[in-house]
Design an enzyme around this catalytic site. Structure first.
Site, mmCIF file in Angstrom:
data_model
loop_
_atom_site.group_PDB
_atom_site.id
_atom_site.type_symbol
_atom_site.label_atom_id
_atom_site.label_comp_id
_atom_site.label_asym_id
_atom_site.label_seq_id
_atom_site.Cartn_x
_atom_site.Cartn_y
_atom_site.Cartn_z
ATOM 1 C CB CYS A 118 39.987 15.639 31.183
ATOM 2 S SG CYS A 118 41.007 15.304 33.101
ATOM 3 C CG HIS A 213 40.992 19.992 29.811
ATOM 4 N ND1 HIS A 213 40.123 20.352 30.350
ATOM 5 C CD2 HIS A 213 41.324 19.318 31.030
ATOM 6 C CE1 HIS A 213 39.111 19.593 32.077
ATOM 7 N NE2 HIS A 213 40.402 18.345 31.881
ATOM 8 C CD GLU A 215 38.313 21.960 28.309
ATOM 9 O OE1 GLU A 215 37.797 21.718 29.289
ATOM 10 O OE2 GLU A 215 38.961 21.598 27.345
#
Length: 236
Positions: A118, A213, A215
């Site tokens: 990001c 994202h 994660e």
């Protein structure tokens, strides 16, 4: 015992008063933080995350790291890519910009692996001389759950991202800025249907970025992007 690669993780700085539940005694104390999801992704892939405080000298710490993960966060100061501010939604944090651009410069010099997520993708692009679209609200999905699959990203042939995910991947979307002019020696390797650059790679160095994202997705612990970073860092 096999040595696990050390992966640097920078974050952001907040005052104690900005953190819910913090004692008023600590209102003026400084806190460096990042979402633990990044570290968990690194650990699951076999690496050791190393938190990098804002005050560390980037060119000193980079020599002790095997890899670097540039995390998400607030907007980058527009003057760093020759622009005037068009939005104040997420005000820049100059100290963080300085740290992360310094880390990127050091990583390029040492040719150690870099994963940008990001804001991390945007830092890499600005660090390489590129520019940003400052506000792309139709593309933002910040009103949805962090792990919601909102759109598909098509991945370019002959790219690391294509090797990791296949021809396309469904992703979340939590950003309101995006790559505009692509930086030197970088190429876009992932596109959304509305022509937003969702993946970025260096043409010769081990630098891979994604605008989404990973994660925050339920597949984090098996996501190939973290394995790529840790394995590349382990190869030295």
């Amino acid at each position: 015992m096999t040595t696990r690669p050390l992966i640097g993780l920078p974050g952001r700085r907040k005052a104690g008063r900005d953190v819910a539940g913090m004692l008023t005694t600590f209102a003026d104390m400084q806190i460096d933080l990042y979402f633990a999801n990044y570290a968990k992704g690194v650990i699951a892939a076999g690496g050791l995350p190393v938190h990098l405080p804002i005050d560390v000298d980037p060119l000193l710490i980079i020599d002790r790291l095997d890899g670097l993960l540039l995390t998400g966060g607030t907007d980058i100061e527009p003057s760093l890519y020759g622009a005037e501010s068009e939005t104040d939604i997420y005000p820049p944090e100059p100290e963080r910009d300085d740290l992360e651009l310094g880390l990127f410069k050091g990583a390029v010099h040492r040719q150690i692996p870099v994963l940008g997520i990001c804001r991390g993708q945007q830092i890499v692009n600005v660090g390489a001389g590129g520019t940003l679209h400052q506000d792309v609200p139709p593309h933002s999905g910040v009103g949805h759950a962090a792990d919601a699959e909102l759109h598909e990203v098509t991945l370019e042939p002959d790219s690391i991202l294509r090797e990791l995910y296949g021809a396309s991947v469904w992703v979340n979307s939590l950003h309101h800025q995006a790559v505009d002019t692509v930086g030197e020696d970088l190429r876009v390797t992932g596109w959304s249907a509305d022509d937003v650059a969702e993946g970025l790679e260096h043409t010769s160095l081990p630098i891979v970025c994604v605008q989404w994202h990973p994660e925050m997705m339920p597949t984090r612990d098996t996501d190939p992007i973290f394995s790529w970073l840790v394995e590349a860092a382990g190869r030295g």
